[in-house]
Each structure stands twice: as C-alpha cells, then as structure tokens.
Design a protein around this motif. Structure first.
Motif, PDB file in Angstrom:
ATOM      1  N   ALA A 179       0.787   7.706   3.982  1.00 18.82           N
ATOM      2  CA  ALA A 179       0.533   8.854   4.993  1.00 18.82           C
ATOM      3  C   ALA A 179       0.513   8.652   6.301  1.00 18.82           C
ATOM      4  O   ALA A 179       0.859   9.229   7.158  1.00 18.82           O
ATOM      5  CB  ALA A 179      -1.469   9.061   4.209  1.00 18.82           C
ATOM      6  N   ASP A 180       0.238   7.439   6.855  1.00 16.52           N
ATOM      7  CA  ASP A 180       0.347   6.489   8.235  1.00 16.52           C
ATOM      8  C   ASP A 180       1.124   5.809   7.830  1.00 16.52           C
ATOM      9  O   ASP A 180       1.266   4.898   9.211  1.00 16.52           O
ATOM     10  CB  ASP A 180      -1.226   5.269   7.996  1.00 16.52           C
ATOM     11  CG  ASP A 180      -0.184   4.300   7.057  1.00 16.52           C
ATOM     12  OD1 ASP A 180       0.498   4.504   6.476  1.00 16.52           O
ATOM     13  OD2 ASP A 180      -1.194   3.408   7.539  1.00 16.52           O
ATOM     14  N   LEU A 181       2.706   6.847   8.327  1.00 19.93           N
ATOM     15  CA  LEU A 181       4.197   6.613   8.717  1.00 19.93           C
ATOM     16  C   LEU A 181       4.023   5.871  10.170  1.00 19.93           C
ATOM     17  O   LEU A 181       4.600   5.214  10.442  1.00 19.93           O
ATOM     18  CB  LEU A 181       4.407   7.215   8.992  1.00 19.93           C
ATOM     19  CG  LEU A 181       6.092   7.622   8.327  1.00 19.93           C
ATOM     20  CD1 LEU A 181       6.466   5.694   8.015  1.00 19.93           C
ATOM     21  CD2 LEU A 181       6.582   8.024   8.412  1.00 19.93           C
ATOM     22  N   ASN A 182       3.424   7.124  10.677  1.00 18.00           N
ATOM     23  CA  ASN A 182       3.485   6.325  12.414  1.00 18.00           C
ATOM     24  C   ASN A 182       2.686   4.964  13.040  1.00 18.00           C
ATOM     25  O   ASN A 182       3.297   4.220  13.506  1.00 18.00           O
ATOM     26  CB  ASN A 182       3.098   7.844  12.961  1.00 18.00           C
ATOM     27  CG  ASN A 182       3.966   8.766  13.797  1.00 18.00           C
ATOM     28  OD1 ASN A 182       4.627   8.915  13.245  1.00 18.00           O
ATOM     29  ND2 ASN A 182       3.181   9.798  14.476  1.00 18.00           N
ATOM     30  N   ALA A 183       1.352   4.704  11.989  1.00 13.90           N
ATOM     31  CA  ALA A 183       1.163   3.401  12.175  1.00 13.90           C
ATOM     32  C   ALA A 183       1.862   2.318  11.662  1.00 13.90           C
ATOM     33  O   ALA A 183       1.695   1.084  12.344  1.00 13.90           O
ATOM     34  CB  ALA A 183      -0.208   3.802  11.995  1.00 13.90           C
ATOM     35  N   VAL A 184       3.065   2.469  10.829  1.00 14.86           N
ATOM     36  CA  VAL A 184       3.579   1.336  10.271  1.00 14.86           C
ATOM     37  C   VAL A 184       5.352   0.936  10.840  1.00 14.86           C
ATOM     38  O   VAL A 184       5.989   0.305   9.516  1.00 14.86           O
ATOM     39  CB  VAL A 184       3.153   1.443   8.346  1.00 14.86           C
ATOM     40  CG1 VAL A 184       2.172   1.354   8.334  1.00 14.86           C
ATOM     41  CG2 VAL A 184       4.322   2.562   7.879  1.00 14.86           C
ATOM     42  N   LEU A 185       5.302   1.808  11.780  1.00 15.39           N
ATOM     43  CA  LEU A 185       7.063   1.807  11.950  1.00 15.39           C
ATOM     44  C   LEU A 185       6.719   0.330  12.384  1.00 15.39           C
ATOM     45  O   LEU A 185       6.325  -0.134  12.685  1.00 15.39           O
ATOM     46  CB  LEU A 185       7.684   2.442  13.495  1.00 15.39           C
ATOM     47  CG  LEU A 185       6.827   4.019  12.774  1.00 15.39           C
ATOM     48  CD1 LEU A 185       6.994   5.082  13.947  1.00 15.39           C
ATOM     49  CD2 LEU A 185       7.580   4.832  11.342  1.00 15.39           C
ATOM     50  N   PRO A 186       7.976   0.467  12.388  1.00  8.98           N
ATOM     51  CA  PRO A 186       9.875   0.626  11.537  1.00  8.98           C
ATOM     52  C   PRO A 186       9.543   1.065   9.914  1.00  8.98           C
ATOM     53  O   PRO A 186       8.936  -0.171   9.322  1.00  8.98           O
ATOM     54  CB  PRO A 186      10.810   0.449  12.417  1.00  8.98           C
ATOM     55  CG  PRO A 186      10.138  -1.070  12.424  1.00  8.98           C
ATOM     56  CD  PRO A 186       8.439  -0.793  12.653  1.00  8.98           C
ATOM     57  N   VAL A 187       9.955   1.489   9.169  1.00  7.47           N
ATOM     58  CA  VAL A 187      10.445   1.780   7.629  1.00  7.47           C
ATOM     59  C   VAL A 187      11.163   2.424   7.642  1.00  7.47           C
ATOM     60  O   VAL A 187      12.076   2.786   8.473  1.00  7.47           O
ATOM     61  CB  VAL A 187       9.453   2.674   7.532  1.00  7.47           C
ATOM     62  CG1 VAL A 187       9.438   3.126   5.963  1.00  7.47           C
ATOM     63  CG2 VAL A 187       8.125   2.885   8.075  1.00  7.47           C
ATOM     64  N   VAL A 188      12.268   1.144   6.602  1.00  2.76           N
ATOM     65  CA  VAL A 188      13.750   1.867   6.109  1.00  2.76           C
ATOM     66  C   VAL A 188      13.329   1.995   4.562  1.00  2.76           C
ATOM     67  O   VAL A 188      11.875   1.805   3.661  1.00  2.76           O
ATOM     68  CB  VAL A 188      14.666   1.045   5.564  1.00  2.76           C
ATOM     69  CG1 VAL A 188      15.263   0.536   4.810  1.00  2.76           C
ATOM     70  CG2 VAL A 188      14.706  -0.188   6.908  1.00  2.76           C
ATOM     71  N   GLN A 189      12.824   3.187   4.289  1.00  3.53           N
ATOM     72  CA  GLN A 189      12.764   4.392   2.879  1.00  3.53           C
ATOM     73  C   GLN A 189      14.369   4.297   2.081  1.00  3.53           C
ATOM     74  O   GLN A 189      15.316   4.630   2.821  1.00  3.53           O
ATOM     75  CB  GLN A 189      12.598   5.518   3.102  1.00  3.53           C
ATOM     76  CG  GLN A 189      11.896   6.938   1.889  1.00  3.53           C
ATOM     77  CD  GLN A 189      11.587   7.497   2.194  1.00  3.53           C
ATOM     78  OE1 GLN A 189      12.724   8.774   3.147  1.00  3.53           O
ATOM     79  NE2 GLN A 189      10.726   8.893   1.313  1.00  3.53           N
ATOM     80  N   VAL A 190      14.255   3.960   1.034  1.00  2.86           N
ATOM     81  CA  VAL A 190      15.131   4.079  -0.240  1.00  2.86           C
ATOM     82  C   VAL A 190      15.171   4.596  -1.559  1.00  2.86           C
ATOM     83  O   VAL A 190      14.277   4.964  -1.765  1.00  2.86           O
ATOM     84  CB  VAL A 190      15.545   2.084  -1.040  1.00  2.86           C
ATOM     85  CG1 VAL A 190      16.966   2.778  -2.102  1.00  2.86           C
ATOM     86  CG2 VAL A 190      16.055   1.336   0.523  1.00  2.86           C
TER      87      VAL A 190
ATOM     88  N   ASP B  80      20.439   7.063  -0.977  1.00  2.00           N
ATOM     89  CA  ASP B  80      19.694   7.449   0.252  1.00  2.00           C
ATOM     90  C   ASP B  80      18.513   6.642   1.217  1.00  2.00           C
ATOM     91  O   ASP B  80      18.326   6.417   0.374  1.00  2.00           O
ATOM     92  CB  ASP B  80      18.790   8.930   0.619  1.00  2.00           C
ATOM     93  CG  ASP B  80      19.984  10.332   0.821  1.00  2.00           C
ATOM     94  OD1 ASP B  80      21.054   9.861   2.015  1.00  2.00           O
ATOM     95  OD2 ASP B  80      18.920  11.422   1.438  1.00  2.00           O
ATOM     96  N   VAL B  81      19.901   6.108   1.972  1.00  2.00           N
ATOM     97  CA  VAL B  81      18.407   5.352   3.496  1.00  2.00           C
ATOM     98  C   VAL B  81      18.434   6.172   4.455  1.00  2.00           C
ATOM     99  O   VAL B  81      18.873   6.141   5.377  1.00  2.00           O
ATOM    100  CB  VAL B  81      19.237   3.833   3.333  1.00  2.00           C
ATOM    101  CG1 VAL B  81      18.862   3.280   4.271  1.00  2.00           C
ATOM    102  CG2 VAL B  81      19.842   3.532   2.139  1.00  2.00           C
ATOM    103  N   ASP B  82      16.625   5.806   4.583  1.00  2.00           N
ATOM    104  CA  ASP B  82      16.481   6.762   5.605  1.00  2.00           C
ATOM    105  C   ASP B  82      15.280   5.824   6.866  1.00  2.00           C
ATOM    106  O   ASP B  82      14.663   5.198   6.001  1.00  2.00           O
ATOM    107  CB  ASP B  82      15.650   7.911   5.546  1.00  2.00           C
ATOM    108  CG  ASP B  82      16.497   9.231   5.110  1.00  2.00           C
ATOM    109  OD1 ASP B  82      17.540   9.087   6.469  1.00  2.00           O
ATOM    110  OD2 ASP B  82      16.309  10.091   4.007  1.00  2.00           O
ATOM    111  N   VAL B  83      16.023   5.743   8.002  1.00  2.00           N
ATOM    112  CA  VAL B  83      15.211   4.201   8.726  1.00  2.00           C
ATOM    113  C   VAL B  83      13.946   5.670   9.814  1.00  2.00           C
ATOM    114  O   VAL B  83      15.275   6.570   9.710  1.00  2.00           O
ATOM    115  CB  VAL B  83      16.147   3.447   9.674  1.00  2.00           C
ATOM    116  CG1 VAL B  83      16.634   2.567   8.306  1.00  2.00           C
ATOM    117  CG2 VAL B  83      17.284   3.809  10.389  1.00  2.00           C
TER     118      VAL B  83
END
Length: 124
Positions: free
Chosen positions: A25-36, A54-57
């Motif tokens: 939920a706090d994505l902006n606060a924990v950048l960078p992030v890799v989603q698999v 699918d890999v999103d960064v």
C-alpha cells in the motif's frame, strides 16, 4: 513448486532491492520495487514447467526504472540458467516481451515491464 516464490527469493539476492508479488500500500515509500507475477505458461504434466512471468519495476524516475529493468533482465537471461534454489532447478529464461515503459495510475512513480518465459523443474 511455486515459480513466483523461487524467482522472488533469487532476484532479491541478485538485485539487493525489494522484490515481491503483491505491491504494498505504501509503494512510494519503499521504492525501488520489482514485482514478479506468473501470468500463464505450460508444463508437461510431469516435471518441466514453462512459466510466463511478468516483471514490473517501479522507481521514482523513468531513468531509474529503466536501469533497474535492464539489470533485472540481464540477471534473468545471463544468470538464471543452471541455478538451483531450495525447490527449483532453472534451465533457461528468454524474453517474450522486451522491456518497455508501462503506464501506471500513480503519476509520482515510474514503471517499466517485460515478460519472460522461465524453464524450470522441481529439485526432486
């Protein structure tokens, strides 16, 4: 064997960034992030799994997201082959959809993504 879980653990060690399947939920606060995320694929019904992943960064800037996607792709294509984790043996990885900018509803961060085919089978 959970391909997502095995890839998340492996990529965490390779990239030294937060790697996960579900965005926090706090994505902006924990950048960078890799989603698999596994989005499909096929198997032989016995051992071989050909997972489409699918890999999103996500990063604060477009250059940072692009660079992290390039590094992630390099690690997957050059380093995954022959790797064994607790549950999986990875035999190959290939790009299905090359890295590209992907719109995201939160305009305060940037996202790049790609799709890979991951060939693997259980350890035992």
């Amino acid at each position: 064997m959970d391909v997502e879980a095995e890839l998340v653990a492996w990529l965490k060690a390779q990239l030294a960034v937060r790697v996960l399947t579900d965005l926090p939920a706090d994505l902006n606060a924990v950048l960078p992030v890799v989603q698999v995320q596994r989005i499909g694929g096929s198997d032989d019904g016995f051992r071989l799994d050909r997972a489409l992943v699918d890999v999103d960064v996500y990063a604060a800037t477009r250059p940072a997201a692009s660079d992290l996607m390039a590094l992630t792709r390099t690690r997957l294509l050059a380093g995954l082959r022959g790797t064994t984790t607790n549950a999986a043996v990875f035999s190959a990885a290939r790009t299905i959809t090359a890295p590209a900018w992907r719109d995201y509803e939160n305009t305060s961060l940037r996202r790049f993504g790609a799709t890979f085919e991951i060939f693997c089978h259980p350890v035992s």
